[in-house]
Structure formats: C-alpha cells, structure tokens
Design a protein around this motif. Structure first.
Motif, short mmCIF file in Angstrom:
data_model
loop_
_atom_site.label_atom_id
_atom_site.label_comp_id
_atom_site.label_asym_id
_atom_site.label_seq_id
_atom_site.Cartn_x
_atom_site.Cartn_y
_atom_site.Cartn_z
N LEU A 16 0.88 -1.20 -0.22
CA LEU A 16 0.05 0.03 -0.01
C LEU A 16 0.80 1.18 0.11
CD1 LEU A 16 -3.00 1.11 0.02
CD2 LEU A 16 -2.85 1.30 2.47
N TYR A 17 1.79 1.38 0.89
CA TYR A 17 2.70 2.55 0.98
C TYR A 17 3.90 2.33 0.36
CZ TYR A 17 -0.36 4.59 4.65
OH TYR A 17 -1.22 5.20 5.52
N GLU A 18 4.06 1.04 -0.04
CA GLU A 18 5.40 0.97 -0.68
C GLU A 18 5.23 0.54 -2.24
OE1 GLU A 18 4.41 -3.14 1.44
OE2 GLU A 18 3.95 -0.98 1.69
N HIS A 19 5.97 1.00 -3.14
CA HIS A 19 5.96 0.68 -4.52
C HIS A 19 5.86 -0.93 -4.74
CE1 HIS A 19 6.03 0.74 -8.89
NE2 HIS A 19 6.06 2.03 -8.76
N PRO A 20 4.72 -1.43 -5.46
CA PRO A 20 4.59 -3.11 -5.72
C PRO A 20 5.84 -3.70 -6.46
CG PRO A 20 3.01 -1.80 -7.11
CD PRO A 20 3.48 -0.78 -6.08
N ASP A 21 6.46 -2.76 -7.35
CA ASP A 21 7.35 -3.57 -8.25
C ASP A 21 8.73 -3.39 -7.35
OD1 ASP A 21 9.44 -3.90 -9.90
OD2 ASP A 21 8.38 -3.03 -11.69
N PRO A 22 9.24 -4.59 -7.13
CA PRO A 22 10.74 -4.64 -6.32
C PRO A 22 11.90 -3.81 -7.00
CG PRO A 22 9.75 -6.84 -6.51
CD PRO A 22 9.04 -6.09 -7.38
N ARG A 23 11.76 -3.40 -8.35
CA ARG A 23 12.84 -2.69 -8.90
C ARG A 23 12.57 -1.11 -8.44
NH1 ARG A 23 11.72 -4.53 -14.90
NH2 ARG A 23 9.32 -4.28 -14.01
N ARG A 24 11.46 -0.88 -8.00
CA ARG A 24 11.23 0.45 -7.60
C ARG A 24 10.89 0.54 -6.08
NH1 ARG A 24 8.05 4.35 -11.75
NH2 ARG A 24 9.20 3.65 -13.95
N GLY A 25 10.35 -0.55 -5.41
CA GLY A 25 9.65 -0.81 -4.21
C GLY A 25 10.71 -1.21 -2.98
N GLU A 26 12.04 -1.54 -3.29
CA GLU A 26 12.98 -2.12 -2.65
C GLU A 26 14.07 -1.22 -2.65
OE1 GLU A 26 13.04 -6.17 -2.45
OE2 GLU A 26 10.83 -6.30 -2.37
N HIS A 27 14.66 -1.00 -1.40
CA HIS A 27 15.94 -0.26 -1.57
C HIS A 27 17.28 -1.23 -1.22
CE1 HIS A 27 19.15 2.88 -1.24
NE2 HIS A 27 18.29 3.77 -1.69
N PRO A 28 17.90 -1.49 -2.10
CA PRO A 28 18.98 -2.44 -1.87
C PRO A 28 20.13 -2.00 -0.95
CG PRO A 28 19.46 -1.12 -4.24
CD PRO A 28 18.00 -0.74 -3.48
N ASP A 29 20.54 -0.92 -0.71
CA ASP A 29 21.28 -0.31 0.29
C ASP A 29 20.96 -0.46 1.55
OD1 ASP A 29 23.09 0.34 -1.75
OD2 ASP A 29 23.08 2.59 -1.65
N TRP A 30 19.62 -0.09 1.84
CA TRP A 30 19.27 0.04 3.20
C TRP A 30 18.23 -1.10 3.86
CZ3 TRP A 30 17.96 5.27 1.12
CH2 TRP A 30 19.48 5.91 1.05
N GLY A 31 17.88 -2.18 2.80
CA GLY A 31 16.94 -3.01 3.05
C GLY A 31 15.78 -2.66 3.57
N THR A 32 15.29 -1.58 3.05
CA THR A 32 14.03 -1.16 3.11
C THR A 32 13.03 -0.84 2.18
OG1 THR A 32 14.89 1.29 2.55
CG2 THR A 32 14.90 0.62 5.03
N TYR A 33 11.73 -0.67 2.25
CA TYR A 33 10.92 -0.31 1.22
C TYR A 33 10.98 1.20 0.88
CZ TYR A 33 8.53 -5.04 1.96
OH TYR A 33 8.38 -6.29 2.05
N VAL A 34 10.70 1.34 -0.62
CA VAL A 34 10.59 2.67 -0.94
C VAL A 34 9.08 3.09 -1.41
CG1 VAL A 34 11.08 4.05 -3.10
CG2 VAL A 34 12.78 2.25 -2.39
N PHE A 35 8.96 4.22 -0.83
CA PHE A 35 7.20 4.71 -1.04
C PHE A 35 6.97 4.73 -2.31
CE2 PHE A 35 7.95 6.74 3.18
CZ PHE A 35 6.85 6.46 3.74
#
Length: 640
Positions: free
Chosen positions: A268-287
């Motif tokens: 919901l708050y994170e982007h559903p596509d892991p290419r845009r929704g996951e941050h590789p450096d910080w292990g977090t979700y991207v809004f």
C-alpha cells in the motif's frame, strides 16, 4: 472535554474529507485520520472516548484493539468511501495504547501501528498511543520575527544533534526532551548558532538507524518523552532565539510488518514493483511516490511537523535516492520511466508538490535537500522547472575540503584544486556547507582525528578548517562535538566527551566557533550574498606551492571581509593582500590567536593600506600570516 454535535453512530468523517482523501489532496490529513479524543452526544448524554480513522482500501475488515478492550477481540470499524475505516470507541482515553487489526483480502489477520499515530509506545514497544496536546505555545514573538526574515539571505549556522548521544555517556540515561531543551539552549546560545538540526525524531524502533528508518511518521519518539515534551523543547529553543530544523525521511521506510509494510495485506505505502519498491542499500521499502494517497500522507506529514510542532524547517533526507530509478541498482535491477530515462518522475512530482505546499502554508520555513548529484535546479523555483528547495547540501564542497585538510601540509600543493574548486560553482545553487554526522562515523574518525600531525597541529588544522568554512560562500552546518574537537569517532550508543573542554586546546576551538558565529551574524559580507556571484571574488587562488589562498566577501552595501588562508606548515612573514579601499584594515579573526589555543599573542593587528595595486584591487597591505591558519580582515573607519 466539550461535547460535539454528533450522534453516536453517525458518520465521523465528512464527505469533503473523504473526497480529498480519495484524490490525495487532504493537506491537513492529521485532523481527520488517526486517533482523536472527543465527546459524543448520545441519547443517554455525552460520552467520552476516541474516534479512530485509518486508510486501508484493500482490507476486508479492520478492528481497533487496545487497552480499552484488554487487547481482546477489538472494536469493528465501519468502512467509508475511498478505503477509509472509522469508529468511535467510548472509554478509550488519552494514554490508551492501540493497534489496528487488519484482515486482508486473502483472510490473513495482522496487527499494525496507526500510520497517523500522534504518539507511540516507547521502544521496544510498538503500539500506538492516544494523545491530545495540552501544550500552550509561547513563541508568538519568535514566529512573528521569523515571518519578517528571508531565511536564505539571513545568517544561518546549524548545529546538528543526535539527541540520544549529545550528553556524556554518564548522563545519557537522563536524556529527555525537557532536560535537553535547557542544556541545548545554553550551549547553542553560548556558541551563537542560529539553529539546531535534529536527526530524525519521528518514532523508529531501531536506535542504530539513527532515526532514518521511521515507523511512525506523525509521532515524536517516546524515548525522550511525549509529544508535548517535544513541543516544550522547540518552544524553549525559540525563547532563546534558536530555530529548529528536523530531519525528514520521505524516501523509504523499514520492513517491520507491524508498521507501514503491507499495511492492508497489499503493498500500500510501498511501490509494488521490487525494482522500484525495495532499496538495495538499506534493506527498506521505497514509498510509492506516484500513489496520490501516499503523496498526501507525506506532504501532510511535512506540514504537520511545521504546524503542530512549530519547527522552522525540514532537512529532506536521501533526495538523490528518490530522483533516480537506477540509484544503487545495476543492470536489470531497475525499470526506465515512460520516456526511457532514469529519472523518477513520480518522486520529482512529489518533491515539487512538497515544496509548493510548504511555500503556500509556511513560506517562512526552510526546506533543505540532502542531494549529492548534479541534478539541475534543486533550489530553483518550481515554476521555473526546479524542485523548489531553499538550500541544498554541498556534498562536493564537503568531500573536497575534508580531503584537502586531511593531507599533511607538505603534500597539500598537489591537492590545491580540491580547496578552490567549490568556489567555482558557489552560485549554481543555494548551498549549505555540511560537516555532518556522516563524516565522523564508520571508521572515518572525528574531525579532530582527521587532521594531520600531533595534537597541536590537529587543533590548528581544525581551527583553520572551521574558519575556512565560515568564510566560504554558503550556509553552515556542524555536527555536535566538532565545535570543541571531539577526539573519538561518534557512536550512536555513546556520548560526547564534554570533559575535553577542560583542555585549553579544545576550549579554544569552542571559543573560535563562538567568534565565527558572532562574525557571521554581524558582518553581512559573510552571509547576505552567499548565493550571488557579486558576493565573492578571488584574490589569489593559484598559489599552490605555498598553500595560500585569499578571497574577498562583499555585502550589498559594498562592505567587505577579506579571507587569507595559509595552510602550509610555515609562517609567511610579509604576505601582501589586495584591498578594495585605502585606509586602516585590521584582523578581526586569527585562528592562531592564543585565545583559541594558538601561538599568536598580543592585540589584533591593524595596518594602513599602501598605494600598491595588488591582486586586481587598487591598494594593498602586508601581514604576517601564521602557519596552518586563517585570517579575516576588515576595513575599520575608526582607525586612522
């Protein structure tokens, strides 16, 4: 509590509120979502309780559970338009802990903290807490003065603070918003900084993230008190003439499944596509910055901190990670935008919406970008195609300057370009020069330890670095400990070594910082034209062999301050400096002065300019410039 004209069972949110939420345009979102204590009129009379409202569009059902039902089955919430759920819970009072129990479309059941909780349980607890502010603000005079000042043209020197480690290790257990309010006001006021910048104070479960992995964006961390205690800190600093900037983190959030992650059973708050929704450096979700309600959540949150806590500005974290789709991603790990480029157009739109909303509601608040790339127009107006920030961190200046000062003076000639290059682009953006927490962690050492040589040389090098920074075009930011030469590298779980102020070398650095801030405030040439080419001119940028640099700062009325830096290891007994007008000129600051721990004794030196043109100016004078030092000179009409 006053009763409100609302019958028990009636809708709690108005149709206009729902419409604005649906469109992602409710800029006062905190007034309708979250937990609000209130009194509702019923057939049996007024009933005290709390209204709860949450956005969970893909949930099959939502209940609110908490202390008021002993964390049992919870109270079912009513679904309204645009995915909003609401309920009034009689007896739910201020201080009650609660969560939302969300049933997803696939039948899964999970408890979540409230995305718009105004208070949170102290970590390691993760519940939200019902809160009503009872703080009475006393900063009307401060806010009135703030509205009269152009923050970009005014003197600005920022003291960056991590609240949990600012006190000494022996005292850190006593850290609270109210204790820190008084201690910070005394220290920051004594040193003359105009603002403090607080590393993120929004609630975060993992202290080792330094606050940059936020789980409750609307709740000041409970580590140091409740939200009114934080209001007290801001109010007290304002009473002492000190502004407050807070770090704000709209780029990403942690994966904790009790917080924003998968909130209604979907991304919901994170982007559903892991290419845009996951941050590789910080292990977090991207809004999901392109989702209107998520943009609304973030923009309203920025306004919330400015309005509800009276903070004077936001430092927006990790802007570069938002602007580029390929940030920290390799081939095949990112997807181009609709035009085939690497720019994150959705994030760009969010940042422009953010700065536009702040301009509309709080035009006197600062919005500062931590942005490390060559993205054009970060501080240009939105209507001109820019992002609309007031200031941008000059990380190029930081990298080059620290690199230069880290070399032994005998090797600096080969790195002269690192010192002079930043001035060539000083007017391309409106810059803030940062010596931040990022430069004193992860094995980099403290500013003191990064200076070459023995302790005397380190002290001289740090004093020269700070004076160079204060004289250079751009606003200033210094991380805590740098103002007195903290020796140990900063650690979030530690504290500052305040005992060092008993050492004359370290006390001298603090004395210098106080004088630099005094000069910054009182000499318009050192701040009024920070971002205007007319405010800066080189006198000598090419004397690499002697490690000497000289430049001129001007103010709009024609006043001037001359900076001469001798960053070699030997004194220059007869250095000639070009001056813009004849008459008496005096040294207003010498980093080698005995009062700062240096070796130069006696009164400030003053000389009369002779008729020799020099360095492109009509007259000049000669001074002795001590080694590894910076001198600031100004015309003195009272000396003839």
């Amino acid at each position: 509590m006053n009763a409100i004209p609302l019958q028990h069972g009636d809708p709690l949110l108005g149709e206009l509120d729902l419409h604005l939420i649906g469109e992602g345009r409710h800029e006062r979102l905190w007034e309708v979502l979250g937990a609000h204590p209130r009194v509702v009129r019923t057939a049996r009379g007024p009933v005290a309780g709390t209204t709860f409202a949450v956005w969970a569009p893909n949930a099959r059902a939502v209940r609110v559970v908490g202390d008021f039902d002993r964390w049992a089955d919870g109270v079912p919430m009513r679904r309204r338009d645009h995915g909003v759920w609401e309920v009034f819970v009689p007896g739910a009072d201020v201080g009650a802990r609660y969560r939302y129990r969300v049933r997803s479309a696939d039948g899964g059941l999970h408890d979540h903290a409230d995305p718009l909780a105004f208070a949170a349980e102290r970590p390691p607890g993760t519940a939200s807490v019902v809160h009503r502010s009872r703080h009475t603000w006393r900063d009307a005079a401060w806010l009135d003065r703030r509205r009269q000042v152009d923050p970009v043209a005014a003197p600005l020197s920022v003291y960056e603070v991590h609240l949990g480690s600012w006190l000494s290790e022996d005292e850190r257990h006593a850290a609270s918003y109210r204790v820190l309010a008084h201690r910070l006001a005394d220290h920051v006021g004594r040193l003359g900084f105009t603002h403090v910048e607080l590393m993120p104070v929004a609630e975060h479960p993992y202290g080792g993230s330094w606050g940059y992995q936020v789980t409750s964006y609307y709740a000041p961390t409970a580590r140091y008190g409740d939200p009114d205690d934080f209001r007290y800190l801001v109010d007290h600093l304002h009473a002492h003439g000190i502004g407050v900037i807070v770090d704000w983190v709209p780029a990403h959030f942690p994966r904790d499944d009790w917080a924003l992650a998968g909130f209604d059973g979907t991304p919901l708050y994170e982007h559903p596509d892991p290419r845009r929704g996951e941050h590789p450096d910080w292990g977090t979700y991207v809004f999901a910055h392109g989702r209107p309600q998520v943009r609304n959540f973030l923009v309203a949150n920025a306004l919330y901190w400015l309005e509800e806590f009276h903070v004077d500005g936001l430092r927006v974290d990790a802007v570069a990670s938002m602007l580029y789709l390929d940030y920290s991603r390799g081939e095949g790990q990112w997807e181009p935008n609709e035009f085939g480029g690497r720019e994150n157009l959705e994030a760009v739109a969010l940042l422009r919406e953010l700065t536009t909303a702040i301009r509309r509601h709080r035009p006197d608040a600062l919005v500062i970008a931590e942005e490390s790339t060559l993205w054009p127009g970060v501080t240009a107006p939105v209507e001109s195609g820019g992002l609309g920030f007031d200031l941008k961190w000059n990380l190029g200046w930081m990298h080059d300057t620290l690199g230069y000062f880290g070399h032994d003076p005998v090797r600096r000639a080969g790195h002269h370009h690192e010192l002079v290059l930043p001035a060539t682009y000083a007017a391309e953006e409106r810059w803030l020069l940062p010596l931040s927490h990022d430069e004193v962690v992860h094995g980099k050492g403290s500013l003191w330890s990064r200076m070459p040589g023995d302790d005397a040389a380190k002290a001289a090098g740090l004093r020269a670095l700070l004076a160079w920074m204060w004289a250079h075009p751009g606003k200033k930011l210094l991380f805590m400990g740098g103002e007195f030469g903290q020796v140990r590298e900063w650690a979030e779980a530690g504290g500052l070594d305040w005992g060092l102020l008993g050492d004359p070398a370290h006390a001298g650095v603090a004395h210098l910082v106080a004088d630099l801030n005094r000069l910054l405030r009182t000499r318009p040439a050192l701040h009024a034209l920070d971002h205007d080419p007319a405010g800066f001119a080189w006198l000598d940028a090419d004397d690499a062999d002697r490690n000497v640099v000289a430049f001129l700062r001007r103010d709009p009325a024609g006043g001037a301050v001359v900076c001469v830096a001798n960053l070699s290891g030997v004194a220059l007994p007869d250095y000639r400096v070009g001056l813009p007008q004849p008459g008496r000129w005096r040294v207003v600051l010498d980093t080698d002065a005995a009062e700062y721990g240096g070796s130069t004794h006696g009164p400030r030196r003053a000389v009369t300019a002779d008729g020799i043109p020099w360095q492109g100016l009509p007259v000049s004078a000669t001074w002795e410039i001590p080694p590894n030092s910076v001198l600031l000179l100004e015309y003195d009409p009272g000396l003839h």
